[in-house]
Design an enzyme around this catalytic site. Structure first.
Site, mmCIF file in Angstrom:
data_model
loop_
_atom_site.group_PDB
_atom_site.id
_atom_site.type_symbol
_atom_site.label_atom_id
_atom_site.label_comp_id
_atom_site.label_asym_id
_atom_site.label_seq_id
_atom_site.Cartn_x
_atom_site.Cartn_y
_atom_site.Cartn_z
ATOM 1 N N VAL A 150 8.741 -4.495 -2.173
ATOM 2 C CA VAL A 150 7.841 -4.008 -3.218
ATOM 3 C C VAL A 150 7.932 -2.499 -3.343
ATOM 4 O O VAL A 150 7.969 -1.955 -4.459
ATOM 5 C CB VAL A 150 6.384 -4.436 -2.912
ATOM 6 C CG1 VAL A 150 5.409 -3.758 -3.879
ATOM 7 C CG2 VAL A 150 6.242 -5.952 -3.007
ATOM 8 N N GLU A 151 7.989 -1.807 -2.220
ATOM 9 C CA GLU A 151 7.933 -0.350 -2.233
ATOM 10 C C GLU A 151 9.209 0.305 -2.754
ATOM 11 O O GLU A 151 9.149 1.265 -3.530
ATOM 12 C CB GLU A 151 7.639 0.175 -0.819
ATOM 13 C CG GLU A 151 6.255 -0.162 -0.297
ATOM 14 C CD GLU A 151 5.162 0.622 -1.007
ATOM 15 O OE1 GLU A 151 5.476 1.562 -1.748
ATOM 16 O OE2 GLU A 151 3.978 0.275 -0.811
ATOM 17 N N SER A 152 10.364 -0.177 -2.323
ATOM 18 C CA SER A 152 11.599 0.541 -2.676
ATOM 19 C C SER A 152 12.780 -0.373 -2.988
ATOM 20 O O SER A 152 13.915 0.079 -3.010
ATOM 21 C CB SER A 152 12.001 1.473 -1.527
ATOM 22 O OG SER A 152 12.422 0.728 -0.386
ATOM 23 N N TYR A 338 -1.662 -5.609 -4.973
ATOM 24 C CA TYR A 338 -0.532 -5.250 -4.115
ATOM 25 C C TYR A 338 -0.478 -6.168 -2.894
ATOM 26 O O TYR A 338 0.580 -6.718 -2.559
ATOM 27 C CB TYR A 338 -0.665 -3.801 -3.673
ATOM 28 C CG TYR A 338 0.367 -3.356 -2.667
ATOM 29 C CD1 TYR A 338 1.595 -2.846 -3.079
ATOM 30 C CD2 TYR A 338 0.111 -3.451 -1.299
ATOM 31 C CE1 TYR A 338 2.547 -2.439 -2.142
ATOM 32 C CE2 TYR A 338 1.053 -3.047 -0.365
ATOM 33 C CZ TYR A 338 2.269 -2.541 -0.790
ATOM 34 O OH TYR A 338 3.204 -2.146 0.142
#
Length: 356
Positions: A150-152, A338
């Site tokens: 999700v982040e990168s 999230y």
């Protein structure tokens, strides 16, 4: 005391600042007011990405702050901020975070075939490191992999903005959260010294998150670990350090090994609304949530504290019970959307990994 010794500053910059400080205070004040009025009236698009910060009203107070709190020499902070630019694109981006979307639209961004497949590949490639992180911190591999996904996108998308520009822009030109971003700018300056990073070249998200794990500066300083034991905490390039640091972060935020994270719930009547309105931090026993007209299945004890969470779908709402581990994920990103997308992506990644 902290000195900024990990990189070089151009000596001409402090002299340029000293010269600029001789301008009239009225001119500087007027320039700042004009910039702020333009932002308020016309929006962030009116702020050019080449604009610079005002020395007297913006830079100098921060210079004094770094001297007072950390003993950083004045000329070094001035030289660093002389390189910073006001980014109208950052001010625009922070007004439209993905977490403001309804759940059914937010979910589609991340629960994609490509992200699931890449997650399984990432797990296979780093299986031994993920197993070591689980053994040490109790965090399942799929949760760590999903967060990185999700982040990168597993390290592929680490951000296109200079962190220096993002944090300075939001610290000096975004009044709503100015103090938070100024504290992150402060942490960034110190982090660059500690980890020998060049602050003029570190890139990240519009909010200043960095690296494979997208840690903000204060989290990087506090929770990052050297999991590959090479002498540095390198979240920019080391998947091993990113994996260990995410596991450490969740552990430090009360992750409970082996415990449930979230379960689907059904509601009836109106009493459950009171539970939803209490927010996403566990605050009520599972027994009391059941008594409010909520049904769900879980092996957790009835006295376990939890929250009832509401998510907007295309045709109404769905409800989930968020337990302590769910709340731990929201400490990474303070959004119930999230956390739930991490949980669901993790499940899909595990299924794909085990099917291979």
């Amino acid at each position: 005391m902290n000195g900024l010794i990990g990189y070089a500053f151009p000596e001409a910059v402090p002299r340029a600042f000293e010269s600029s400080m001789r301008r009239s205070k009225c001119s500087r004040f007027a320039a700042t007011v004009i910039a702020l009025v333009a932002l308020l009236v016309f929006g962030p698009d009116s702020v050019a990405d080449s604009d610079v910060f005002d020395p007297a009203t913006e830079i100098e107070p921060f210079v004094a702050r770094m001297v007072e709190h950390h003993g950083v020499p004045e000329h070094r902070t001035r030289a660093l901020l002389a390189q910073a630019k006001v980014l109208g694109s950052v001010l625009e981006a922070i007004q439209r975070p993905a977490e403001r979307k309804p759940w059914h639209k937010y979910r589609k961004i991340f629960l994609t075939e490509k992200r699931i497949g890449r997650g399984a590949e990432f797990w296979r490639k780093h299986a031994s490191v993920l197993a070591r992180a689980e053994e040490r911190f109790g965090v399942p591999p799929e949760i760590i992999v999903a967060i990185i996904g999700v982040e990168s996108f597993y390290g592929a998308h680490r951000g296109r903005f200079r962190v220096l520009d993002s944090l300075a822009t939001l610290g000096f030109r975004y009044p709503r959260r100015s103090e938070f971003f100024l504290s992150e700018l402060e942490a960034f300056v110190l982090l660059c010294d500690e980890e020998r990073l060049d602050p003029a070249n570190v890139k990240g998200s519009y909010a200043g998150a960095m690296g494979i794990s997208q840690f903000i500066s204060s989290s990087y300083r506090r929770y990052a670990i050297d999991f590959d034991e090479d002498g540095s905490r390198d979240l920019m390039h080391s998947p091993e350090d990113a994996i260990g640091s995410i596991a450490n972060y969740l552990s430090e935020h009360d992750w409970r090994p082996g415990a449930a994270i979230a379960v689907r719930a059904e509601v009836e009547g109106d009493a459950f609304r009171t539970v939803v309105e209490q927010g996403m931090k566990p605050h009520a026993s599972l027994a009391s949530i059941r008594a409010s007209g909520v049904s769900f299945a879980t092996y957790a004890a009835e006295e376990e504290q939890a929250a009832l969470l509401e998510f907007e779908t295309a045709n109404g709402y769905e409800y989930w019970i968020g337990l302590t581990n769910f709340y731990a994920i929201t400490r990474y990103n303070h959004s119930r959307l999230y956390a739930l997308v991490v949980v669901q992506l993790a499940q899909r990644i595990r299924e794909r990994f085990e099917a291979a």
